[in-house]
Design an enzyme around this catalytic site. Structure first.
Site, PDB file in Angstrom:
ATOM      1  N   TYR A 143       0.759  -1.203   0.083  1.00 33.56           N
ATOM      2  CA  TYR A 143      -0.291  -0.221   0.006  1.00 33.56           C
ATOM      3  C   TYR A 143       0.813   1.010  -0.073  1.00 33.56           C
ATOM      4  O   TYR A 143       0.470   3.110   0.242  1.00 33.56           O
ATOM      5  CB  TYR A 143      -0.769   0.501   1.317  1.00 33.56           C
ATOM      6  N   ASN A 180     -12.719   3.536  -0.842  1.00 32.12           N
ATOM      7  CA  ASN A 180     -11.902   1.979  -0.433  1.00 32.12           C
ATOM      8  C   ASN A 180     -12.419   1.724   0.567  1.00 32.12           C
ATOM      9  O   ASN A 180     -12.363   1.497   1.335  1.00 32.12           O
ATOM     10  CB  ASN A 180     -11.015   1.669  -1.033  1.00 32.12           C
ATOM     11  N   ASP A 204     -26.288  -2.870  -0.105  1.00 24.94           N
ATOM     12  CA  ASP A 204     -27.384  -2.282   0.295  1.00 24.94           C
ATOM     13  C   ASP A 204     -27.903  -1.437  -0.019  1.00 24.94           C
ATOM     14  O   ASP A 204     -28.080  -0.131  -0.551  1.00 24.94           O
ATOM     15  CB  ASP A 204     -28.163  -3.309   1.242  1.00 24.94           C
ATOM     16  N   HIS A 226      -9.197   0.099  -5.382  1.00 21.65           N
ATOM     17  CA  HIS A 226      -8.575  -1.231  -3.913  1.00 21.65           C
ATOM     18  C   HIS A 226      -6.946  -0.152  -4.862  1.00 21.65           C
ATOM     19  O   HIS A 226      -6.670   0.127  -6.557  1.00 21.65           O
ATOM     20  CB  HIS A 226      -8.638  -1.742  -4.645  1.00 21.65           C
TER      21      HIS A 226
HETATM   22  C1  DQA Z   1      -7.771  -2.896  -0.540  1.00 23.74           C
HETATM   23  C2  DQA Z   1      -7.674  -4.525  -0.772  1.00 23.74           C
HETATM   24  C3  DQA Z   1      -9.112  -5.560   0.380  1.00 23.74           C
HETATM   25  O1  DQA Z   1      -8.624  -6.566  -0.344  1.00 23.74           O
HETATM   26  C4  DQA Z   1      -7.807  -4.802   1.990  1.00 23.74           C
HETATM   27  O2  DQA Z   1      -8.632  -5.957   2.842  1.00 23.74           O
HETATM   28  C5  DQA Z   1      -7.289  -3.515   1.850  1.00 23.74           C
HETATM   29  C6  DQA Z   1      -7.392  -2.585   0.970  1.00 23.74           C
HETATM   30  C7  DQA Z   1      -6.679  -2.660  -1.269  1.00 23.74           C
HETATM   31  O3  DQA Z   1      -6.917  -0.604  -1.754  1.00 23.74           O
HETATM   32  O4  DQA Z   1      -6.189  -2.677  -2.046  1.00 23.74           O
HETATM   33  O5  DQA Z   1      -7.706  -3.386   3.279  1.00 23.74           O
HETATM   34  O6  DQA Z   1      -8.890  -2.742  -0.600  1.00 23.74           O
END
Ligand code: DQA
Length: 139
Positions: free
Chosen positions: A22, A72, A85, A98
């Site tokens: 990340y 996200n 929902d 993501h």
């Molecule tokens: C995420 C991907 C998800 O699988 C994960 O649980 C995250 C971050 C991403 O930004 O790549 O917390 O949403």
């Protein structure tokens, strides 16, 4: 244009957790870059680790005059029917994002219960996933 960026569970740990996935920037730093990129627009940022708070914010988006939501949801993406929902209950377009390429990771990340009710999905471009998603509201 008024754009709401919602980050869900654990996204407040960006820059601290799994830096190889990340990145090293904090969510605040990423949000500042997004706001600078869209300086002609009104960008609102909301982060919560609580599913219900995310639902409430999505529900009130129409009354807030939001034109589009970049969402996200973090791990909630993979199992939150409540957020699904909430998205389905509003006419405001939502783009799922993501930072990582969820399809190149563990199998459980390939499944999203949100995608079907979202306008589209962007993943794999790090912090730029947010920018690419928000640009779609201007097309
Ligand atoms: C995420 C991907 C998800 O699988 C994960 O649980 C995250 C971050 C991403 O930004 O790549 O917390 O949403």
């Amino acid at each position: 244009m008024k754009i709401l960026f919602i980050n869900g569970v654990n996204l407040n740990m960006t820059g601290v957790r799994e830096k190889g996935v990340y990145g090293v920037q904090s969510l605040d730093e990423i949000n500042s870059e997004i706001a600078a990129y869209f300086k002609g627009d009104e960008c609102l940022f909301f982060q919560s680790n609580c599913e219900g708070d995310i639902c409430s914010r999505i529900q009130s988006s129409k009354e807030e005059g939001i034109d589009g939501i970049v969402l996200n949801a973090g791990a909630y993406t993979h199992y939150s029917y409540a957020i699904r929902d909430a998205i389905a209950s509003v006419s405001v377009p939502v783009v799922e994002v993501h930072m990582s390429n969820v399809h190149a990771r563990e199998e459980f990340r390939s499944k999203s219960v949100l995608s079907e009710v979202c306008k589209g999905v962007i993943c794999g471009f790090g912090k730029n996933s947010y920018i690419l998603a928000a640009q779609s509201f201007k097309l």
